[in-house]
Scaffold this active site. Structure first.
Site, PDB file in Angstrom:
ATOM      1  N   ARG A  69     -19.170  11.705  31.033  1.00  0.00           N
ATOM      2  CA  ARG A  69     -18.220  12.809  31.160  1.00  0.00           C
ATOM      3  C   ARG A  69     -16.961  12.368  31.906  1.00  0.00           C
ATOM      4  O   ARG A  69     -15.850  12.817  31.601  1.00  0.00           O
ATOM      5  CB  ARG A  69     -18.913  13.984  31.844  1.00  0.00           C
ATOM      6  CG  ARG A  69     -20.035  14.534  30.967  1.00  0.00           C
ATOM      7  CD  ARG A  69     -20.913  15.519  31.680  1.00  0.00           C
ATOM      8  NE  ARG A  69     -20.177  16.672  32.178  1.00  0.00           N
ATOM      9  CZ  ARG A  69     -20.687  17.580  33.005  1.00  0.00           C
ATOM     10  NH1 ARG A  69     -21.929  17.463  33.419  1.00  0.00           N
ATOM     11  NH2 ARG A  69     -19.959  18.602  33.395  1.00  0.00           N
ATOM     12  N   HIS A 114     -17.131  24.119  42.115  1.00  0.00           N
ATOM     13  CA  HIS A 114     -18.334  23.370  41.755  1.00  0.00           C
ATOM     14  C   HIS A 114     -18.158  21.875  41.963  1.00  0.00           C
ATOM     15  O   HIS A 114     -18.841  21.065  41.336  1.00  0.00           O
ATOM     16  CB  HIS A 114     -18.746  23.696  40.305  1.00  0.00           C
ATOM     17  CG  HIS A 114     -19.265  25.093  40.150  1.00  0.00           C
ATOM     18  ND1 HIS A 114     -19.374  25.734  38.926  1.00  0.00           N
ATOM     19  CD2 HIS A 114     -19.722  25.975  41.069  1.00  0.00           C
ATOM     20  CE1 HIS A 114     -19.876  26.948  39.121  1.00  0.00           C
ATOM     21  NE2 HIS A 114     -20.086  27.122  40.399  1.00  0.00           N
TER      22      HIS A 114
END
Ligand code: BJW
Length: 237
Positions: A69, A114
């Site tokens: 990612r 987050h």
């Protein structure tokens, strides 16, 4: 609807955005829960990988998943939605996203609830932290201070959100008069609770999403479509 939303934007003194994966979707970053994307989460069980238990069970798999990612994010560019937000220096951007696309678009006021892919820290909590080159991330490795494993500085299921980011986000949402909710399913808590918090403190809620979302239930205005098309129309003079 867009005209009514533009009127709200024009009359708002303090605008806050609350964004999710849909904000970065048009850059080429897969979302989490959209069935029609070839997302990272369609190949893996997210609750398993994005959790302390998943990392304990197979650290290599989880760490490599984040590195995949990271490399994806390093290759993509901010899209018109990021740029439209960044062009408004007074807007506070509260985001669930762990990418750096708002920063790269030039946004100065970004609160990441987050965490971030840009750093690793010690999984045992000894306090060690280091920056990571997301274009060429290192392999899974040990903490130089205590020998435990390093992990990405993101918030996994069951973990507490970073206290400073959470306090800043609550303060922003309590003090805003317009909350723009962009590209989030609004299903993950406590982050999604910020929408109700803003509304209860008197803010108007405008939702921008390609699909119906949980945030639609309390929205004053729902704008259906891609953020990269709607945000420039909404925010550009
Ligand atoms: C577009 C678009 C385009 C697409 N334009 N739109 C209360 C109630 C119920 C459950 C809980 C609760 N409190 C806590 C929980 C448990 C849990 C939780 O919420 N679970 C739910 C799944 C039910 N929460 C937690 O565990 C949290 N921790 C916690 O509460 O700790 C308590 C504690 C207290 C004391 C001590 C210790 C602990 C932590 C949550 C962390 C979430 N982390 C993740 C992973 C981060 C790392 C990683 O990326 O791998 O964060 S989960 C994942 O979901 C990620 C995202 O930030 C987050 C939100 O997803 P998002 O952004 O909404 O994405 P999607 O894909 O769901 O939606 C995309 C949307 O965009 C869609 O609507 C599309 O339509 C739209 N879209 N293209 C506009 N072009």
């Amino acid at each position: 609807m867009i005209d009514a939303a533009r009127t709200l934007v024009g009359s708002a003194a303090r605008i806050v955005t609350f964004s999710g994966a849909g904000l970065s979707a048009e850059s080429g970053v897969p979302t989490f829960r959209d069935a029609d994307t070839n997302g990272f989460w369609t190949d893996y069980d997210p609750a398993k990988l994005a959790s302390p238990e998943g990392f304990a069970e197979d650290p290599e798999l989880v760490y490599n998943w984040y590195n995949e990612r990271r490399r994806n994010i390093a290759e993509v560019q901010p899209n018109p939605a990021h740029l439209a937000l960044a062009a408004q220096p007074d807007i506070i951007n509260v985001t669930q996203n762990i990418d750096d696309l708002l920063h790269r678009a030039g946004a100065k006021r970004v609160i990441q609830l987050h965490g971030t892919l840009a750093t690793d820290h010690c999984n045992a909590g000894c306090g060690f932290q280091e920056s990571v080159n997301i274009a060429d991330p290192p392999p899974l490795r040990s903490c130089p201070d205590c020998g435990n494993r390093l992990r990405p500085s993101v918030v996994w299921f069951g973990e507490r959100l970073p206290s400073r980011a959470w306090a800043e986000a609550e303060e922003a949402c309590l003090g805003c008069d317009l909350l723009l909710v962009v590209g989030t399913a609004a299903e993950v808590y406590p982050a999604a609770g910020l929408i109700g918090l803003a509304q209860r403190s008197g803010a108007r809620i405008v939702v921008v999403n390609t699909n119906p979302s949980a945030a639609g239930e309390i929205a004053d205005i729902e704008l259906t479509g891609p953020a990269g098309e709607i945000l420039p129309m909404l925010l550009n003079p």
